[in-house]
Write an enzyme that holds these catalytic residues in place. Sequence first.
Site, PDB file in Angstrom:
ATOM      1  N   ARG A  89       8.143  12.565   4.918  1.00  0.00           N
ATOM      2  CA  ARG A  89       9.398  13.089   4.357  1.00  0.00           C
ATOM      3  C   ARG A  89      10.344  13.685   5.402  1.00  0.00           C
ATOM      4  O   ARG A  89       9.892  14.303   6.370  1.00  0.00           O
ATOM      5  CB  ARG A  89       9.071  14.170   3.315  1.00  0.00           C
ATOM      6  CG  ARG A  89       8.393  13.602   2.085  1.00  0.00           C
ATOM      7  CD  ARG A  89       8.001  14.657   1.069  1.00  0.00           C
ATOM      8  NE  ARG A  89       7.476  14.016  -0.135  1.00  0.00           N
ATOM      9  CZ  ARG A  89       6.220  13.546  -0.254  1.00  0.00           C
ATOM     10  NH1 ARG A  89       5.347  13.675   0.737  1.00  0.00           N
ATOM     11  NH2 ARG A  89       5.846  12.936  -1.362  1.00  0.00           N
TER      12      ARG A  89
ATOM     13  N   HIS B  21       9.345   7.748   3.679  1.00  0.00           N
ATOM     14  CA  HIS B  21       8.870   6.453   4.160  1.00  0.00           C
ATOM     15  C   HIS B  21       9.989   5.441   4.432  1.00  0.00           C
ATOM     16  O   HIS B  21       9.868   4.261   4.091  1.00  0.00           O
ATOM     17  CB  HIS B  21       7.859   5.852   3.186  1.00  0.00           C
ATOM     18  CG  HIS B  21       6.585   6.638   3.040  1.00  0.00           C
ATOM     19  ND1 HIS B  21       6.041   7.390   4.052  1.00  0.00           N
ATOM     20  CD2 HIS B  21       5.747   6.794   1.966  1.00  0.00           C
ATOM     21  CE1 HIS B  21       4.917   7.957   3.621  1.00  0.00           C
ATOM     22  NE2 HIS B  21       4.720   7.620   2.362  1.00  0.00           N
TER      23      HIS B  21
ATOM     24  N   HIS C 289       0.022   2.535   5.654  1.00  0.00           N
ATOM     25  CA  HIS C 289      -0.190   3.243   4.387  1.00  0.00           C
ATOM     26  C   HIS C 289      -1.280   2.625   3.518  1.00  0.00           C
ATOM     27  O   HIS C 289      -1.181   2.635   2.278  1.00  0.00           O
ATOM     28  CB  HIS C 289       1.132   3.332   3.632  1.00  0.00           C
ATOM     29  CG  HIS C 289       1.264   4.530   2.760  1.00  0.00           C
ATOM     30  ND1 HIS C 289       0.525   4.706   1.608  1.00  0.00           N
ATOM     31  CD2 HIS C 289       2.025   5.645   2.881  1.00  0.00           C
ATOM     32  CE1 HIS C 289       0.867   5.861   1.055  1.00  0.00           C
ATOM     33  NE2 HIS C 289       1.760   6.451   1.805  1.00  0.00           N
TER      34      HIS C 289
ATOM     35  N   ASP D  48      -2.606  16.322   0.171  1.00  0.00           N
ATOM     36  CA  ASP D  48      -1.437  15.507   0.522  1.00  0.00           C
ATOM     37  C   ASP D  48      -0.703  16.259   1.634  1.00  0.00           C
ATOM     38  O   ASP D  48       0.409  16.734   1.464  1.00  0.00           O
ATOM     39  CB  ASP D  48      -0.541  15.307  -0.712  1.00  0.00           C
ATOM     40  CG  ASP D  48       0.536  14.249  -0.480  1.00  0.00           C
ATOM     41  OD1 ASP D  48       0.614  13.724   0.651  1.00  0.00           O
ATOM     42  OD2 ASP D  48       1.300  13.958  -1.419  1.00  0.00           O
TER      43      ASP D  48
ATOM     44  N   GLU E 166      -2.975   8.497   7.292  1.00  0.00           N
ATOM     45  CA  GLU E 166      -1.808   7.944   7.984  1.00  0.00           C
ATOM     46  C   GLU E 166      -1.605   8.684   9.296  1.00  0.00           C
ATOM     47  O   GLU E 166      -1.154   9.829   9.306  1.00  0.00           O
ATOM     48  CB  GLU E 166      -0.571   8.110   7.096  1.00  0.00           C
ATOM     49  CG  GLU E 166      -0.717   7.482   5.720  1.00  0.00           C
ATOM     50  CD  GLU E 166       0.126   8.209   4.674  1.00  0.00           C
ATOM     51  OE1 GLU E 166       1.349   8.296   4.836  1.00  0.00           O
ATOM     52  OE2 GLU E 166      -0.448   8.690   3.682  1.00  0.00           O
TER      53      GLU E 166
HETATM   54  C1  BGC Z   1       2.620  10.886   0.755  1.00  0.00           C
HETATM   55  C2  BGC Z   1       2.543  11.133  -0.715  1.00  0.00           C
HETATM   56  C3  BGC Z   1       3.292  10.046  -1.417  1.00  0.00           C
HETATM   57  C4  BGC Z   1       2.728   8.719  -1.022  1.00  0.00           C
HETATM   58  C5  BGC Z   1       3.540   7.621  -1.611  1.00  0.00           C
HETATM   59  C6  BGC Z   1       2.033   9.568   1.061  1.00  0.00           C
HETATM   60  O1  BGC Z   1       2.157   9.289   2.420  1.00  0.00           O
HETATM   61  O2  BGC Z   1       1.974  11.882   1.474  1.00  0.00           O
HETATM   62  O3  BGC Z   1       3.097  12.379  -1.057  1.00  0.00           O
HETATM   63  O4  BGC Z   1       3.254  10.186  -2.797  1.00  0.00           O
HETATM   64  O5  BGC Z   1       2.751   8.578   0.355  1.00  0.00           O
HETATM   65  O6  BGC Z   1       2.765   6.698  -2.164  1.00  0.00           O
END
Ligand code: BGC
Length: 358
Positions: A86, A111, A185, A257, A323
């Site tokens: 983010r 992303h 991812h 997360d 990740e």
């Molecule tokens: C994030 C999550 C997000 C997800 C999206 C992850 O990299 O940390 O918060 O919901 O990506 O699928």
Amino acid sequence: MSNENSRISSALFGELPDGQKITRYTLENKSGASVEILDLGGIIVSLNVPDRDGKLNDIVLGLDDPAQYLNESPYFGAIVGRYANRIAKGKFSLEGTDYSLAVNNGPNALHGGLVGFDKKIWNVEPFEGADHAGLSLTMVSEDGEEGYPGTLKVNVSYKLDDDNNLTINYKASTDKTTVINLSQHTYFNLNGHNSGNILDHEVFLNAASFTPVDENLIPTGEIVAVENTPMDFRQAKTIGRDIGVENEQLDVGGGYDHNWVLDRQDMENMELAATVYEPTSGRFMEIMTDQPAIQFYTGNFLDGTVSGKAGYNYQYRGGLCLETQHFPDSPNQVNFPSTVLKAGEEYNTTTIFNFSVK
Ligand code: BGC
């Protein structure tokens, strides 16, 4: 493109709604382990590795229809960029100029934006050697795309070798100062993509601290010790052990997360970042990287609504992501390692996923 001795084959995966054809490439090693990757998003659609009895099973979550990857995928298997994770309110400034990104996750940019690298069709060049097969994926992201400055030339390579290493190398260069943070991812379930939740997986994270987040999952800027908190994975433990304990950070994340700050000997070489062990299958995954951090995400937003491969609906916490990356929101956080890339510099980073059994 395939011949009898080749470790690489390709086939039509499907078509996008606008008629574009998506190709799936299969890399196989001598023990029969294989990974399937799309030109769309560099997406890993399947990864078959042996369990302790030698039985191959697909251990990554994915989708059967390419259109789903555009419309409803929570980044299953994809390369994420330009900026993985983010950026607060989709805003940052660089060398005196303010930049505005598309906001696609509550108030934030996530992303890479509306059409991130996960939704691009990449050029793919296969390569192989005596003990490996690989793909070199290239793509140019135009100046201003998704609000980011600079024409970015990107090259991501995947390589599967005979020791069950999946090596991912990311390279990029720009013609104007920009920010970059590329990651992968994939959602793993080491017992098989269609085998329920990941709460019994045992995770080790080589990290004594993490970056706590606010209610929008943006780092507060602090770097906090994991000691005596549920965030402590310095001794391997099951994900389920502490995920339900009363804890403000677990509350805001809906589980794990968060971004862990890796304990590194130096900032250049490959070092162990994380391991995951799944006791039923015996599968063991080790992650090595040169990156400063890792996002550990336990699939808290999966809710059984997406129809996955072979019609299997991925449940709440049905997969986990690890990740490797720079810290989230670094462009707005002066005390975080820099994610700035300047013209003439080369972004070059590597992560290895190794698969074995115990
Ligand atoms: C994030 C999550 C997000 C997800 C999206 C992850 O990299 O940390 O918060 O919901 O990506 O699928």
